[in-house]
Design an enzyme around this catalytic site. Structure first.
Site, short mmCIF file in Angstrom:
data_model
loop_
_atom_site.label_atom_id
_atom_site.label_comp_id
_atom_site.label_asym_id
_atom_site.label_seq_id
_atom_site.Cartn_x
_atom_site.Cartn_y
_atom_site.Cartn_z
N LEU B 70 0.81 -1.22 0.00
CA LEU B 70 0.00 0.00 0.00
C LEU B 70 0.85 1.28 0.00
O LEU B 70 0.33 2.36 0.20
CB LEU B 70 -0.96 0.04 1.20
CG LEU B 70 -2.06 -1.02 1.23
CD1 LEU B 70 -2.93 -0.83 2.45
CD2 LEU B 70 -2.91 -0.96 -0.03
N ASN B 102 -0.11 3.60 -3.98
CA ASN B 102 -0.02 3.79 -2.53
C ASN B 102 -1.22 4.51 -1.96
O ASN B 102 -1.93 5.25 -2.64
CB ASN B 102 1.29 4.46 -2.15
CG ASN B 102 1.41 5.88 -2.63
OD1 ASN B 102 0.67 6.75 -2.21
ND2 ASN B 102 2.34 6.10 -3.55
N CYS B 103 -1.47 4.22 -0.69
CA CYS B 103 -2.61 4.74 0.05
C CYS B 103 -2.12 5.41 1.30
O CYS B 103 -2.58 5.11 2.39
CB CYS B 103 -3.58 3.63 0.44
SG CYS B 103 -4.13 2.68 -0.95
N VAL B 104 -1.17 6.31 1.16
CA VAL B 104 -0.67 7.02 2.34
C VAL B 104 -1.78 7.93 2.84
O VAL B 104 -2.86 7.99 2.28
CB VAL B 104 0.53 7.89 1.97
CG1 VAL B 104 1.68 7.02 1.55
CG2 VAL B 104 0.19 8.86 0.87
N SER B 105 -1.49 8.68 3.89
CA SER B 105 -2.44 9.72 4.30
C SER B 105 -2.90 10.41 3.03
O SER B 105 -2.10 10.87 2.24
CB SER B 105 -1.78 10.74 5.20
OG SER B 105 -1.80 10.30 6.52
#
Lengths: 349, 289
Positions: B70, B102-105
């Site tokens: 992620l 990606n699924c960062v903040s």
């Protein structure tokens, strides 16, 4: 045009009550301007100083919870209904500055009124109140009175008008807060423009000033402590009784150098603590607790160290500015180097 | 699209399924536009031959995350961790070379849309040959291990030097540990006598009183801020909501009390995709008060 109704809060000295002996004076009200308020009234025609609260430095600074509320009550009791409260200028006076900061907070929270004070950036009250209070940048002493009053007037007017304050342009000390806003261009455009300015050698401003952290490489360990000349230094404020150099209890800009010759230990008769940042009872009872002369003499007698240098250095490390602390360190180190000291026990509190 | 995951599927399988499904859906939608006349036409030229030698040579150092599940980015179809840093033709960026995995903040994520419309690339292309010489893109990755970060930063600086850059814009993805990568890049480039500007958002706390970045460098003297992601915002209730709204409470930047009774949402900017995008996509900025 209606004038802005202002209440001015000043200490016993500027209010004409007296000096240090009146520092415990309870707040009292005077109609109209007093002391520096008279000059302020001449500098700023849009203000009507409807009243002045004069208070003792100690009365408020030693009672930061209740005394400001008393002052608020005093203002309300005189049906003053100010639109603006000005406190000080307090320049670099620590107690006066703390009082001004606390009074401004109380005015904002209890009276719902705009408030501003003026302090020298190194005043410890700045660190304590900058987040919550608008502070005009002032010089370190009364030489800066005129400019500080002009600043109070200028910023006071903006606060009443609800205009945003820009620290650089308005001469205030930044709150130290970050606040979002929409620029006229995208971040990408601003980045390229900033780079071009930097490349062209033009003046440029970063949008976020990165804090700079100082690194001090520790000195190598002493190889043989038993041969060393050791010196004692303290920021715990242990000075000869009577404080001959008048080292202040906070924001010290000086340090002292004192003799230890013939002394096996310190005592409450010979020495005292003048540090304003801790309860001095135990240090006054036995100053060796903060400056461990007794223990070091023991080490000397036992041959565990070479000898103790016969002079020690002391200051008060309470709200000492970084600038001053650096200077003290450099100067003391140079002096100790000159007398061949190789190690220091530095006590702080 | 609702995706149910078969029991027993590993996290990695789950992720690659979701990603493949998303890419498949995007392709399906894109096929509708094939052959249709475009709403807008533009031409992108990028030719380094014959550019005025007096113009400053600018490089874009493009940092993307490659930090595992992620938190990955795909370049030319391959995981960025496998082959970056590398130079890349800026036209390939506009052509879709980068896909976000990606699924960062949400706030400082570079979505695939952001990559394909990279505003730093478009800005540098716009002035190429006239205001500056846009000599190239150095794509680099931010991994989680210190040794890897140092290696990548050093290699990216070398590539930038190889392009004989006078100046570099450095962009970022994510926050926290990538702050270290940004500082390493800025420090390395400045020491190589390449003048830099870094683009970064801030995490200065809800009140704006905290230190904004997790790392610092004296060399980082020219930063563009894309906003404090911790600032709170109240979004009014919407007539139509797609997706499970209560999940907001679990997002970074959301709280248990985020969803109000009337349907309004109180969240930090952190919870909103691209709110503080560090390619400098929007006009959001931040200043000291």
């Amino acid at each position: 045009m209606t004038k802005i109704r202002v209440v001015h809060c000043i200490n016993q000295f500027f209010g004409g009550l007296g000096g240090e002996e009146e520092a415990g004076a309870a707040p009292r009200w005077f109609d109209g301007p007093k002391g520096p308020g008279l000059l302020l009234g001449r500098l700023e025609s849009e203000f009507e100083i409807i009243g002045t609260v004069v208070f003792g430095d100690n009365y408020v600074a030693e009672n930061l919870d209740e005394a400001p509320a008393e002052i608020v009550a005093l203002i309300e009791a005189h049906s003053a209904e100010p639109e603006l409260l000005l406190a000080g200028p307090a320049f670099n006076a620590g107690r006066y500055g703390m009082a001004c900061g606390a009074i401004c907070v109380a005015a904002q929270e209890r009276l719902g009124v705009a408030a501003v004070t003026a302090l020298y950036p190194e005043n410890p009250a700045v660190d304590a109140y900058r987040r919550r209070v608008t502070i005009v940048r002032a010089l370190g002493d009364v030489m800066g009175m005129r400019d500080a009053l002009a600043g109070l007037a200028r910023v006071g007017r903006k606060l009443v008008a609800g205009e945003p304050i820009a620290p650089d342009a308005d001469g205030t000390i930044p709150h130290g807060l970050r606040q979002n806003f929409f620029a006229s261009e995208t971040g990408a455009q601003r980045a390229v423009q900033l780079l071009l300015r930097k490349l062209a050698g033009e003046a440029f401003s970063t949008e976020y000033p990165v804090p700079v952290f100082d690194r001090v490489a520790p000195a190598p360990a002493v190889e043989d402590v038993s041969t060393v000349t050791l010196a004692l230094v303290t920021s715990g404020g242990i000075v000869p009784r009577g404080n001959p150099d008048r080292i202040p209890s906070a924001s010290a800009s000086v340090y002292g150098e004192y003799s230890l010759e013939g002394l096996d230990r310190l005592s409450s008769e010979t020495h005292q603590s003048v540090h304003g940042g801790y309860d001095p009872t135990y240090a006054n009872e036995d100053p060796n607790r903060v400056l461990p002369l007794d223990a070091v003499r023991m080490l000397e007698r036992e041959g565990r160290i070479g000898r103790l240098h016969e002079r020690y250095f002391a200051t008060v490390g309470n709200a000492t500015s970084v600038e001053n602390a650096k200077r003290f360190g450099e100067e003391i180190a140079a002096k100790l180097d000159n007398v061949g000291a190789q190690a220091v026990i530095l006590t702080s509190t | 699209m609702e995706i149910d995951v078969a029991a027993g599927a590993s996290a990695h399988v789950h992720e690659s399924l979701i990603r493949a499904t998303g890419l498949g859906a995007a392709e399906h939608v894109a096929k509708c536009a094939v052959g249709a006349p475009p709403d807008e036409r533009g031409e992108i030229e990028w030719d380094n031959a014959g550019v005025d030698r007096a113009l400053p040579r600018l490089v874009y150092v493009y940092m993307v995350l490659s930090q595992g599940l992620l938190h990955d980015t795909y370049v030319m179809g391959r995981n960025a961790a496998e082959w970056l840093p590398a130079t890349l033709d800026p036209r390939l960026v506009i052509d879709g070379a980068l896909v976000s995995g990606n699924c960062v903040s949400a706030c400082d994520k570079n979505t695939t849309f952001h990559h394909q419309n990279n505003p730093i690339v478009t800005e540098l292309l716009a002035g190429h040959g006239t205001r500056w010489n846009f000599v190239g893109v150095v794509l680099t990755n931010a991994s989680t291990r210190l040794a890897e970060k140092e290696r990548a930063a050093a290699a990216a600086v070398d590539l930038t030097r190889g392009l004989e850059a006078d100046g570099a814009v450095v962009s970022k993805e994510g926050f926290g540990n990538p702050d270290a990568d940004l500082m390493m890049l800025l420090r390395g480039l400045e020491h190589a006598r390449i003048k830099t500007v870094g683009v970064t958002d801030e995490f200065a706390g809800v009140d704006g009183a905290s230190q904004s970045l997790a790392d610092a460098a004296r060399e980082a003297d020219a930063l563009v801020s894309t906003g404090n992601a911790n600032e709170r915002i109240v979004l009014p209730p919407m007539r139509k909501v797609i997706g499970p709204l209560p999940d907001v409470a679990r997002l970074a930047g959301g709280y248990a009390y985020s969803l109000r009774d009337d349907g309004a949402l109180e969240v930090e900017l952190q919870a909103i995709v691209g709110a503080t995008n560090q390619l400098g996509f929007s006009r959001l900025s931040c200043r000291g008060v």
